[in-house]
Design a protein around this motif. Sequence first.
Motif, PDB file in Angstrom:
ATOM      1  N   LYS A   1      -7.536   3.034   2.271  1.00 19.96           N
ATOM      2  CA  LYS A   1      -6.584   1.942   2.489  1.00 19.96           C
ATOM      3  C   LYS A   1      -7.062   0.938   3.534  1.00 19.96           C
ATOM      4  CE  LYS A   1      -3.527   3.924   6.023  1.00 19.96           C
ATOM      5  NZ  LYS A   1      -2.123   4.284   6.339  1.00 19.96           N
TER       6      LYS A   1
ATOM      7  N   TRP B   1      -1.856   2.660  -8.109  1.00 24.27           N
ATOM      8  CA  TRP B   1      -2.571   1.920  -7.055  1.00 24.27           C
ATOM      9  C   TRP B   1      -4.000   2.459  -6.901  1.00 24.27           C
ATOM     10  CZ3 TRP B   1      -4.920   2.783  -2.322  1.00 24.27           C
ATOM     11  CH2 TRP B   1      -5.151   1.650  -1.544  1.00 24.27           C
TER      12      TRP B   1
ATOM     13  N   ILE C   1       0.856  -1.188   0.000  1.00 23.50           N
ATOM     14  CA  ILE C   1       0.000   0.000   0.000  1.00 23.50           C
ATOM     15  C   ILE C   1       0.892   1.238   0.000  1.00 23.50           C
ATOM     16  CG2 ILE C   1      -1.687   1.300   1.357  1.00 23.50           C
ATOM     17  CD1 ILE C   1      -2.881  -1.335   2.214  1.00 23.50           C
TER      18      ILE C   1
END
Length: 464
Positions: free
Chosen positions: A348, A323, A310
């Motif tokens: 996230k 992403w 991440i």
Amino acid sequence: MSAHLDDVSEMEIMDDTISPKRRNVQGKWIMSRQKNMIVNLYKELKLKNPNMPYKELMNSISQTLGVGYNSVCNIISEYKTTGTVKSPNKKRCKKSMFDKIDDLDRNALRQKIHGFWMKKELPTIDKILVAVNSDPALPNFKRTTMYEMIKKLDFVFTKRKRCSVLTEREDLLVWRQNYLYDIRKYREEGRTVYFLDETWVNAGDCVDKLRVDKSIRSKHDAFNRGLTTGATNPTGKGQRLIVLHIGSHKGFLEGGLLCFVSKKNSADYHDEMNGDNFHNWFESIIPRLDPNSVIVLDNAPYHSVRTERIPTSSSKKEFILSWLRSKGVVIDRPMFKPQLLAKVKEIKGKYVSYVVDNMAKDAGHTVLRLPPYHCELNPIELAWAMVKKNVKQNNTTFKIDDVRVLLNTAIERVTSENWKNFIEHVKTEENKLTEVDKNMDEIIDSLEPCILTITGETSDSSDV
């Protein structure tokens, strides 16, 4: 003429007795004066032999001056890049007191602070310092060092009235309270709770105190009586065994031991383990567990390997963009990196998952993570203390193979009854922490917030 011949013959004799060249000691610093000599020789050889191959040139300098080939290459490269050479920086990073003490001491410090909340008393630096320094089991600290230690243990100061109240970071309090709720819920459901942890055993581990016959006057006297003066303790710790195991109220899990000889000379045994090693061991353990069990572990990095990377503030902007787009986020206008990271932060939470958790979930188990610096909530720590004590008491050869045998024997001696007692002790610690959180909640809630005056207006500090 005769005298001249004698001088020549003496010189020849001296030449025959010249000792071999001395090479620079491996690992010894090469200072700027030596580096300048290397550079000067490089220039001289390059001037005389401009067509000499680079490797041959470097090797010639190495052989002539007795400096390693790689060192010569690095020094010449440094000179070509910077136009000069300098002495290496010999300053070493000094370890802080926090790094010098182990997890047990850190946990003991946390418990000292909790002790004040248990008595419904506000902890302060001075009170904590007196409590810690009066405990012979803990090292002595200076006031400034204690302040730094408390900050690194994630305690924070909350302003109330005229003083600052020492509390733990809010997210850690939530973590601990959720953990205590979950572990009790799983026990009420009748699920088997397993606890795992790593430790180490040194080949040189032995008891520090032995019974001594004071009537023996000397080694000769002991020899005459047919006695021994005891095994000589090793001068160093020697080799080290890294140990990983898992257990429950039934005892250590059969076939769950992972033990290997350390290959690193690191102060932290966690350096020996990595995600791949742990995942391979964990995969072999899962079929041995009871159905629908709970696995308690700490937050070592190899326990928390994520299933996907991440973005963070150190990530490249291109990676952050790709992403976000892979998650369906539409970027309809040019954005700077902080704006992109803000979007990452928003979503996230949906994508943070760990390899170990998914492996356990696929097999019908649940992973529960201990809050940081709470090793008193893991009963396997008490099992390790029992195992290590047994190994130390019986270690007489200080050989790694013999220590491995002693370790296996000591683990076998930890019974299910021992484990039940360890778990009961942990339950007592859980109740103490619940009492700490309860008292902390009540006392802080009863205190009036600090009132600050800004531009002539009175405002609550929480709104400032």
